[in-house]
Design a protein around this motif. Structure first.
Motif, PDB file in Angstrom:
ATOM      1  N   LYS A 173       0.756  -1.199  -0.052  1.00 29.98           N
ATOM      2  CA  LYS A 173       0.137  -0.021   0.078  1.00 29.98           C
ATOM      3  C   LYS A 173       0.963   1.158   0.128  1.00 29.98           C
ATOM      4  O   LYS A 173       0.326   2.265  -0.193  1.00 29.98           O
ATOM      5  CB  LYS A 173      -0.815   0.013   1.221  1.00 29.98           C
ATOM      6  CG  LYS A 173      -2.098  -0.894   1.132  1.00 29.98           C
ATOM      7  CD  LYS A 173      -2.989  -0.585   2.159  1.00 29.98           C
ATOM      8  CE  LYS A 173      -3.805  -1.880   2.585  1.00 29.98           C
ATOM      9  NZ  LYS A 173      -3.768  -2.142   4.046  1.00 29.98           N
ATOM     10  N   ASN A 174       2.390   1.180   0.324  1.00 34.66           N
ATOM     11  CA  ASN A 174       2.928   2.474   0.589  1.00 34.66           C
ATOM     12  C   ASN A 174       4.208   2.480  -0.121  1.00 34.66           C
ATOM     13  O   ASN A 174       5.093   1.676   0.001  1.00 34.66           O
ATOM     14  CB  ASN A 174       3.332   2.493   1.891  1.00 34.66           C
ATOM     15  CG  ASN A 174       1.943   2.777   3.081  1.00 34.66           C
ATOM     16  OD1 ASN A 174       1.684   3.877   3.144  1.00 34.66           O
ATOM     17  ND2 ASN A 174       1.444   1.899   3.544  1.00 34.66           N
ATOM     18  N   GLU A 175       4.200   3.196  -1.297  1.00 33.31           N
ATOM     19  CA  GLU A 175       5.217   3.175  -2.149  1.00 33.31           C
ATOM     20  C   GLU A 175       6.497   4.034  -1.766  1.00 33.31           C
ATOM     21  O   GLU A 175       7.644   4.005  -2.712  1.00 33.31           O
ATOM     22  CB  GLU A 175       4.790   3.750  -3.666  1.00 33.31           C
ATOM     23  CG  GLU A 175       3.640   3.130  -4.550  1.00 33.31           C
ATOM     24  CD  GLU A 175       3.226   3.605  -5.645  1.00 33.31           C
ATOM     25  OE1 GLU A 175       3.795   4.777  -5.869  1.00 33.31           O
ATOM     26  OE2 GLU A 175       2.550   3.088  -6.282  1.00 33.31           O
ATOM     27  N   HIS A 176       6.680   4.596  -0.418  1.00 34.36           N
ATOM     28  CA  HIS A 176       7.790   5.003  -0.231  1.00 34.36           C
ATOM     29  C   HIS A 176       8.981   4.038   0.464  1.00 34.36           C
ATOM     30  O   HIS A 176       9.730   4.543   0.825  1.00 34.36           O
ATOM     31  CB  HIS A 176       7.375   6.303   0.734  1.00 34.36           C
ATOM     32  CG  HIS A 176       7.140   5.798   2.103  1.00 34.36           C
ATOM     33  ND1 HIS A 176       5.749   5.045   2.597  1.00 34.36           N
ATOM     34  CD2 HIS A 176       7.715   5.675   3.507  1.00 34.36           C
ATOM     35  CE1 HIS A 176       5.720   4.817   3.705  1.00 34.36           C
ATOM     36  NE2 HIS A 176       6.982   5.052   4.262  1.00 34.36           N
ATOM     37  N   VAL A 177       8.499   2.930   0.215  1.00 34.76           N
ATOM     38  CA  VAL A 177       9.249   1.854   1.000  1.00 34.76           C
ATOM     39  C   VAL A 177       9.383   0.598  -0.341  1.00 34.76           C
ATOM     40  O   VAL A 177       8.867   0.077  -0.944  1.00 34.76           O
ATOM     41  CB  VAL A 177       8.382   1.249   2.093  1.00 34.76           C
ATOM     42  CG1 VAL A 177       9.363  -0.182   2.465  1.00 34.76           C
ATOM     43  CG2 VAL A 177       8.399   2.139   3.194  1.00 34.76           C
ATOM     44  N   SER A 178      10.960   0.404  -0.187  1.00 33.47           N
ATOM     45  CA  SER A 178      11.269  -0.919  -0.984  1.00 33.47           C
ATOM     46  C   SER A 178      12.041  -1.684   0.053  1.00 33.47           C
ATOM     47  O   SER A 178      12.408  -1.244   1.264  1.00 33.47           O
ATOM     48  CB  SER A 178      12.298  -0.376  -2.292  1.00 33.47           C
ATOM     49  OG  SER A 178      13.503   0.328  -1.777  1.00 33.47           O
ATOM     50  N   LEU A 179      12.201  -2.972  -0.271  1.00 35.50           N
ATOM     51  CA  LEU A 179      12.853  -3.706   0.855  1.00 35.50           C
ATOM     52  C   LEU A 179      13.569  -4.925   0.203  1.00 35.50           C
ATOM     53  O   LEU A 179      13.248  -5.242  -0.880  1.00 35.50           O
ATOM     54  CB  LEU A 179      11.916  -4.245   1.832  1.00 35.50           C
ATOM     55  CG  LEU A 179      10.426  -5.311   1.438  1.00 35.50           C
ATOM     56  CD1 LEU A 179      10.945  -6.468   1.210  1.00 35.50           C
ATOM     57  CD2 LEU A 179       9.381  -5.028   2.397  1.00 35.50           C
ATOM     58  N   ASP A 180      14.346  -5.572   0.841  1.00 30.53           N
ATOM     59  CA  ASP A 180      15.125  -6.713   0.430  1.00 30.53           C
ATOM     60  C   ASP A 180      14.811  -7.853   1.823  1.00 30.53           C
ATOM     61  O   ASP A 180      14.347  -7.298   2.833  1.00 30.53           O
ATOM     62  CB  ASP A 180      16.443  -6.757   0.301  1.00 30.53           C
ATOM     63  CG  ASP A 180      17.307  -6.494   1.345  1.00 30.53           C
ATOM     64  OD1 ASP A 180      17.930  -7.253   2.196  1.00 30.53           O
ATOM     65  OD2 ASP A 180      17.688  -5.013   1.544  1.00 30.53           O
ATOM     66  N   LEU A 181      15.142  -9.049   1.382  1.00 29.58           N
ATOM     67  CA  LEU A 181      14.534  -9.979   2.276  1.00 29.58           C
ATOM     68  C   LEU A 181      15.079 -10.435   3.325  1.00 29.58           C
ATOM     69  O   LEU A 181      14.805 -10.648   4.484  1.00 29.58           O
ATOM     70  CB  LEU A 181      14.124 -11.257   1.291  1.00 29.58           C
ATOM     71  CG  LEU A 181      13.165 -11.167   0.336  1.00 29.58           C
ATOM     72  CD1 LEU A 181      13.209 -12.232  -0.605  1.00 29.58           C
ATOM     73  CD2 LEU A 181      11.492 -11.005   1.090  1.00 29.58           C
ATOM     74  N   GLY A 182      16.383 -10.764   3.014  1.00 28.22           N
ATOM     75  CA  GLY A 182      17.257 -11.672   4.207  1.00 28.22           C
ATOM     76  C   GLY A 182      16.562 -12.730   4.645  1.00 28.22           C
ATOM     77  O   GLY A 182      16.196 -13.178   5.738  1.00 28.22           O
ATOM     78  N   SER A 183      16.282 -13.418   3.497  1.00 29.89           N
ATOM     79  CA  SER A 183      15.597 -14.846   3.571  1.00 29.89           C
ATOM     80  C   SER A 183      16.563 -16.062   4.095  1.00 29.89           C
ATOM     81  O   SER A 183      17.659 -16.187   4.034  1.00 29.89           O
ATOM     82  CB  SER A 183      15.178 -15.429   2.220  1.00 29.89           C
ATOM     83  OG  SER A 183      13.702 -16.161   2.435  1.00 29.89           O
ATOM     84  N   ILE A 184      15.915 -16.585   5.080  1.00 28.19           N
ATOM     85  CA  ILE A 184      16.819 -17.713   6.023  1.00 28.19           C
ATOM     86  C   ILE A 184      17.082 -19.119   4.804  1.00 28.19           C
ATOM     87  O   ILE A 184      16.191 -19.584   4.076  1.00 28.19           O
ATOM     88  CB  ILE A 184      15.829 -18.486   6.976  1.00 28.19           C
ATOM     89  CG1 ILE A 184      15.623 -17.235   8.076  1.00 28.19           C
ATOM     90  CG2 ILE A 184      16.692 -19.520   7.581  1.00 28.19           C
ATOM     91  CD1 ILE A 184      16.976 -16.737   9.030  1.00 28.19           C
ATOM     92  N   ILE A 185      18.365 -19.452   4.815  1.00 23.83           N
ATOM     93  CA  ILE A 185      18.775 -20.692   4.293  1.00 23.83           C
ATOM     94  C   ILE A 185      19.274 -21.540   5.622  1.00 23.83           C
ATOM     95  O   ILE A 185      20.047 -21.536   6.200  1.00 23.83           O
ATOM     96  CB  ILE A 185      20.274 -20.381   3.498  1.00 23.83           C
ATOM     97  CG1 ILE A 185      20.202 -19.380   2.581  1.00 23.83           C
ATOM     98  CG2 ILE A 185      20.482 -21.888   2.980  1.00 23.83           C
ATOM     99  CD1 ILE A 185      19.194 -19.563   1.332  1.00 23.83           C
ATOM    100  N   LEU A 186      18.423 -22.556   5.653  1.00 30.23           N
ATOM    101  CA  LEU A 186      18.710 -23.615   6.757  1.00 30.23           C
ATOM    102  C   LEU A 186      20.248 -23.971   6.699  1.00 30.23           C
ATOM    103  O   LEU A 186      20.605 -24.399   5.738  1.00 30.23           O
ATOM    104  CB  LEU A 186      17.967 -24.810   6.562  1.00 30.23           C
ATOM    105  CG  LEU A 186      16.262 -24.396   7.063  1.00 30.23           C
ATOM    106  CD1 LEU A 186      15.317 -25.555   6.712  1.00 30.23           C
ATOM    107  CD2 LEU A 186      16.006 -23.768   8.456  1.00 30.23           C
ATOM    108  N   GLY A 187      20.636 -24.087   7.954  1.00 36.21           N
ATOM    109  CA  GLY A 187      22.169 -24.550   8.165  1.00 36.21           C
ATOM    110  C   GLY A 187      23.023 -23.673   8.755  1.00 36.21           C
ATOM    111  O   GLY A 187      22.371 -22.779   9.494  1.00 36.21           O
ATOM    112  N   ASP A 188      24.306 -23.958   8.739  1.00 35.37           N
ATOM    113  CA  ASP A 188      25.275 -23.178   9.647  1.00 35.37           C
ATOM    114  C   ASP A 188      25.564 -21.938   8.864  1.00 35.37           C
ATOM    115  O   ASP A 188      25.714 -21.938   7.865  1.00 35.37           O
ATOM    116  CB  ASP A 188      26.583 -23.951   9.997  1.00 35.37           C
ATOM    117  CG  ASP A 188      27.284 -23.373  10.916  1.00 35.37           C
ATOM    118  OD1 ASP A 188      26.993 -23.017  12.170  1.00 35.37           O
ATOM    119  OD2 ASP A 188      28.628 -22.819  10.519  1.00 35.37           O
TER     120      ASP A 188
END
Ligand SMILES: [Zn+2]
Length: 563
Positions: free
Chosen positions: A294-309
């Motif tokens: 809903k709000n175009e003043h924000v972009s983002l990146d994920l920092g998505s988890i990879i399982l493991g060490d």
């Protein structure tokens, strides 16, 4: 005159609206051109062709990365490869050595990586490592939010002087923009304290919200290619999503100097947590995605988890101490005088652990709920949520509901109650993958105007050819294809062929020179800064700026003041 012609590939070039069309790509002297006369021909034979990948946020160079390598010899022993005619010796998994970093990214078809947290005082170290990282073009964003100069100007409300200071420090560090990490909190950590968004600093009389707003306004005084790059307060804690949403609101209404959002909150997986403790921890990915939709003043990146060490490392000092308390593993911490700090702790994301399993779902859930993919970038906050070589796994998960269901069935069953990933049946296509791995990050960083993230005439001759056809739906094959390209071309030179690095040219460093115009204000800022150096810094002001010799292949972007 060196010419290349890539024929018979299916091209995915979202910035130019090209969705898997059969199209020739012509390169002359390192740049994309309309046509070529007597080129070397590369037959892509019906494979997928994309612009070189652009990573918006990956900790690959600098003091804490090198500390991570020294701190984790056990990680260094993984991924060892002897040197070859082209490649230097390789080592490391979550904290690979500099050479390995360049080779592995190139093998995945990436040609640009942003180092997102450069302590200004230690900028030389970052640039020295850039020199050592082969193939990749790069840039680094200096940390400016826990800085005593910044606090003074936020306290006095002097946005003009703050802009003058940004101009000075971004130039002095050969940096790319303005990075914030736990504003006010990292400074407070020097006294074993931390803050939330609206807590007033005992030492400086300012809040994080005020620092964020002021830096966003000061950044927009210039035509900066990138917005502020923001790691908010309260990372990684149950229930933090409410503060995340409040933080997004802080920069609402700030006018952008260019056609892009005004805030880039980074690795938002770590900020999308519900619950009141680790026991009732749950995903709030839906709330986060709905806000951003809903709000175009924000972009983002994920920092998505990879399982493991992996190895966690951040300027968010208090967070690393918390992780040390949780895990009981080793921990190191550092203060960078007047400016910032950092900490490092190893971490294992285990599919047997309910919290880690739910964390794993969150990055995927945000991705699958996002409507405007032009404001989304795929990252693992390397190495915090997992090493960057996990990207092909994430791509295969986004493209295959079946693969997601397989993993969900294997990890902790809490994911079915406390995350809403399972019901989502969206599957990304290759065009959407091309958006979140090159086109969108290039645009969010403003790099599309400087030849990155697309294949239009004049763009850099950075191309990745993946060994799959556009119809491929097998998750395993997709993952393998994105791990090792059929061919990666960097600046018109073939650097990877059939998954092997065959050339390792030096990359360029991009940096921004914000040009502050009002001389009186600038002089006033300089005299404030001289006082800081005289009274507090352990180095002199003259010795502080990074000399030209640290950027042997510079690409300078001038940022005028906004009109
Ligand atoms: Zn990060």
């Amino acid at each position: 005159m060196q010419e290349l012609l890539i024929k018979n590939g299916f091209v995915y070039d979202p910035i130019n609206g090209i969705k898997g069309e059969k199209k020739d790509i012509c390169i002359r002297d390192g740049k994309i051109v309309e046509e070529v006369k007597s080129p070397e021909v590369i037959d892509a034979e019906g494979r997928v062709v994309m612009p070189g990948g652009v990573d918006i946020h990956s900790h690959i160079a600098g003091g804490k990365i090198n500390s991570g390598r020294l701190f984790r010899p056990e990680d260094g022993r993984k991924g060892r490869e002897p040197k070859t005619k082209v490649c230097r010796s390789q080592s490391g998994y979550s904290v690979p050595n500099t050479f390995t970093t360049g080779y592995r990214y190139a093998k995945m078809g990436y040609t640009f990586v942003m180092e997102p947290a450069m302590p200004p005082l230690l900028a030389r170290h970052t640039h020295e490592e850039f020199i050592d990282i082969p193939i990749l073009d790069n840039a680094a964003i200096p940390l400016i939010d826990n800085n005593w100069m910044t606090f003074d100007y936020v306290k006095s409300g002097d946005i003009e002087k703050l802009a003058a200071y940004i101009s000075w420090i971004v130039k002095a560090t050969k940096g790319y923009g303005v990075k914030l990490v736990n504003p006010v909190g990292t400074d407070a950590w020097g006294w074993a304290k931390n803050v939330g968004l609206n807590d007033v600093s005992e030492d400086w009389g300012v809040t994080s919200a005020q620092v964020i707003r002021a830096l966003a306004e000061a950044n927009e005084k210039f035509e900066m290619p990138h917005s502020i790059h923001l790691h908010q307060n309260n990372i990684g804690r149950p229930g933090n999503y409410e503060m995340t949403l409040d933080t997004y609101d802080v920069t609402k209404g700030v006018k952008a100097s260019k056609d892009r959002p005004v805030t880039h909150p980074t690795h938002q997986q770590f900020f999308s947590y519900g619950g009141t403790s680790w026991k009732d921890f749950e995903s709030k990915a839906k709330d986060i995605a709905e806000y951003v939709n809903k709000n175009e003043h924000v972009s983002l990146d994920l920092g998505s988890i990879i399982l493991g060490d992996t190895t966690t490392m951040t300027a968010d000092g208090p967070m690393e101490y918390t992780l040390y308390q949780i895990t009981g593993r080793k921990w190191t911490n550092m203060d960078v005088e007047l400016e910032t700090g950092a900490g490092i702790t190893p971490f294992l994301y285990s599919g047997k652990n309910p919290v880690h399993s739910i964390q794993w779902t969150i990055g995927l859930e945000i991705s699958l709920r996002m409507k405007d993919l032009w404001r989304l970038a795929l990252t693992t906050d390397h190495p915090n949520a997992g090493p960057f070589i996990g990207y092909p796994i994430l791509i295969s998960l986004l493209m295959s509901k079946k693969r997601r269901d397989e993993v969900l069935a294997e990890i902790h069953p809490a994911v079915y109650d406390r995350s809403e990933l399972a019901p989502l049946d969206r599957e990304y296509d290759l065009y959407e993958i091309a958006i979140i791995t090159r086109a969108a990050p290039a645009k969010i960083l403003g790099l599309h105007e400087h030849g990155k993230g697309h294949l239009g005439v004049g763009a850099d001759g950075d191309v990745a050819i993946y060994d799959i056809s556009p119809e491929e739906r097998d998750a395993g094959k997709i993952q393998r294809a994105f791990m090792n390209t059929k061919c990666t071309i960097k600046g018109g030179q073939v650097v990877v062929k059939d998954g092997e690095v065959i050339a390792a040219p030096e990359g360029r460093t991009f940096f921004v020179e914000p040009e502050f115009e009002d001389e009186e204000t600038y002089k006033g800022m300089l005299s404030d800064l001289e006082a800081k150096f005289r009274d507090y810094y352990s180095v002199t002001m003259r010795n502080y700026p990074v000399q030209d010799v640290y950027t042997p292949h510079p690409y300078v972007i001038k940022a005028r003041m906004a009109r």
